[in-house]
Design a protein around this motif. Structure first.
Motif, short mmCIF file in Angstrom:
data_model
loop_
_atom_site.label_atom_id
_atom_site.label_comp_id
_atom_site.label_asym_id
_atom_site.label_seq_id
_atom_site.Cartn_x
_atom_site.Cartn_y
_atom_site.Cartn_z
N GLY A 22 3.93 -4.11 20.29
CA GLY A 22 3.73 -3.01 21.23
C GLY A 22 2.39 -2.33 20.99
N GLY A 23 1.89 -1.67 21.98
CA GLY A 23 0.58 -1.05 21.92
C GLY A 23 0.49 0.11 20.93
N LYS A 24 1.62 0.80 20.69
CA LYS A 24 1.58 1.97 19.83
C LYS A 24 1.56 1.59 18.35
CE LYS A 24 3.80 4.93 23.15
NZ LYS A 24 4.93 5.81 23.47
N LYS A 25 2.08 0.44 17.99
CA LYS A 25 2.14 0.04 16.59
C LYS A 25 0.86 -0.63 16.11
CE LYS A 25 6.29 0.86 14.97
NZ LYS A 25 6.56 1.53 13.74
N ILE A 26 0.05 -1.13 17.00
CA ILE A 26 -1.15 -1.88 16.61
C ILE A 26 -2.14 -1.02 15.80
CG2 ILE A 26 -3.17 -3.12 17.49
CD1 ILE A 26 -1.33 -4.31 19.59
N PRO A 27 -2.45 0.22 16.21
CA PRO A 27 -3.37 1.03 15.38
C PRO A 27 -2.83 1.24 13.96
CG PRO A 27 -3.16 2.01 17.53
CD PRO A 27 -2.15 0.91 17.46
N GLU A 28 -1.51 1.46 13.85
CA GLU A 28 -0.90 1.64 12.54
C GLU A 28 -1.04 0.36 11.70
OE1 GLU A 28 3.58 2.26 10.86
OE2 GLU A 28 3.05 3.25 12.74
N LEU A 29 -0.83 -0.79 12.32
CA LEU A 29 -0.98 -2.06 11.61
C LEU A 29 -2.42 -2.28 11.18
CD1 LEU A 29 1.21 -4.35 13.89
CD2 LEU A 29 1.73 -3.63 11.55
N MET A 30 -3.37 -1.93 12.02
CA MET A 30 -4.78 -2.11 11.68
C MET A 30 -5.18 -1.18 10.54
SD MET A 30 -5.97 -4.53 13.43
CE MET A 30 -4.40 -5.36 13.50
N ARG A 31 -4.67 0.06 10.55
CA ARG A 31 -4.94 0.98 9.44
C ARG A 31 -4.42 0.40 8.13
NH1 ARG A 31 -4.39 5.11 13.04
NH2 ARG A 31 -2.13 5.07 12.94
N GLY A 32 -3.20 -0.11 8.17
CA GLY A 32 -2.62 -0.73 6.97
C GLY A 32 -3.43 -1.92 6.51
N LEU A 33 -3.88 -2.73 7.45
CA LEU A 33 -4.71 -3.89 7.12
C LEU A 33 -6.03 -3.44 6.50
CD1 LEU A 33 -5.07 -6.98 7.29
CD2 LEU A 33 -6.06 -6.63 9.56
N GLY A 34 -6.63 -2.41 7.06
CA GLY A 34 -7.89 -1.88 6.52
C GLY A 34 -7.72 -1.35 5.11
N LYS A 35 -6.63 -0.64 4.86
CA LYS A 35 -6.36 -0.13 3.51
C LYS A 35 -6.16 -1.28 2.54
CE LYS A 35 -4.29 4.30 4.73
NZ LYS A 35 -3.05 5.10 4.71
N GLY A 36 -5.46 -2.30 2.97
CA GLY A 36 -5.23 -3.46 2.11
C GLY A 36 -6.52 -4.18 1.76
N ILE A 37 -7.38 -4.34 2.74
CA ILE A 37 -8.67 -5.00 2.50
C ILE A 37 -9.52 -4.15 1.57
CG2 ILE A 37 -10.85 -5.65 3.61
CD1 ILE A 37 -9.18 -6.55 6.03
N ARG A 38 -9.52 -2.83 1.77
CA ARG A 38 -10.29 -1.93 0.92
C ARG A 38 -9.78 -1.99 -0.53
NH1 ARG A 38 -8.97 2.94 2.86
NH2 ARG A 38 -9.81 2.29 4.85
N GLU A 39 -8.47 -1.99 -0.72
CA GLU A 39 -7.90 -2.07 -2.07
C GLU A 39 -8.25 -3.40 -2.73
OE1 GLU A 39 -3.73 -1.26 -1.91
OE2 GLU A 39 -4.03 0.78 -1.20
N PHE A 40 -8.23 -4.48 -1.94
CA PHE A 40 -8.58 -5.79 -2.47
C PHE A 40 -10.03 -5.82 -2.93
CE2 PHE A 40 -10.23 -10.09 -1.89
CZ PHE A 40 -9.38 -10.80 -2.73
N LYS A 41 -10.93 -5.26 -2.12
CA LYS A 41 -12.35 -5.21 -2.49
C LYS A 41 -12.56 -4.38 -3.75
CE LYS A 41 -14.57 -5.94 1.97
NZ LYS A 41 -15.44 -5.35 3.00
#
Length: 72
Positions: A22-41
């Motif tokens: 759904g359209g409302k969950k995508i920004p939340e998923l992208m934020r989580g993905l961004g945080k995960g990538i940042r933590e990995f780096k």
């Protein structure tokens, strides 16, 4: 078989993601993905820094022990 990341495939994947989450969950998923990538780096940089510190520490220890044996 073709290129996996061709524009048609990316559009199809995007459409499937929108239908699944759904359209409302995508920004939340992208934020989580961004945080995960940042933590990995950050973790990768920390490991790299620790390895470099140990290498520098080992080389300085070797050079000091070499200098002390050559001075005797």
């Amino acid at each position: 078989m073709g290129d996996l990341f061709a524009p048609q495939h990316l559009i199809l994947i995007l459409v499937i993601v929108v239908f699944l989450f759904g359209g409302k969950k995508i920004p939340e998923l992208m934020r989580g993905l961004g945080k995960g990538i940042r933590e990995f780096k950050d973790a990768k940089d920390n490991v790299k820094r620790e390895i470099e510190e140990h290498i520098n520490e080992d080389s300085s220890t070797k050079s000091t022990s070499t200098n002390s044996t050559s001075n005797n």
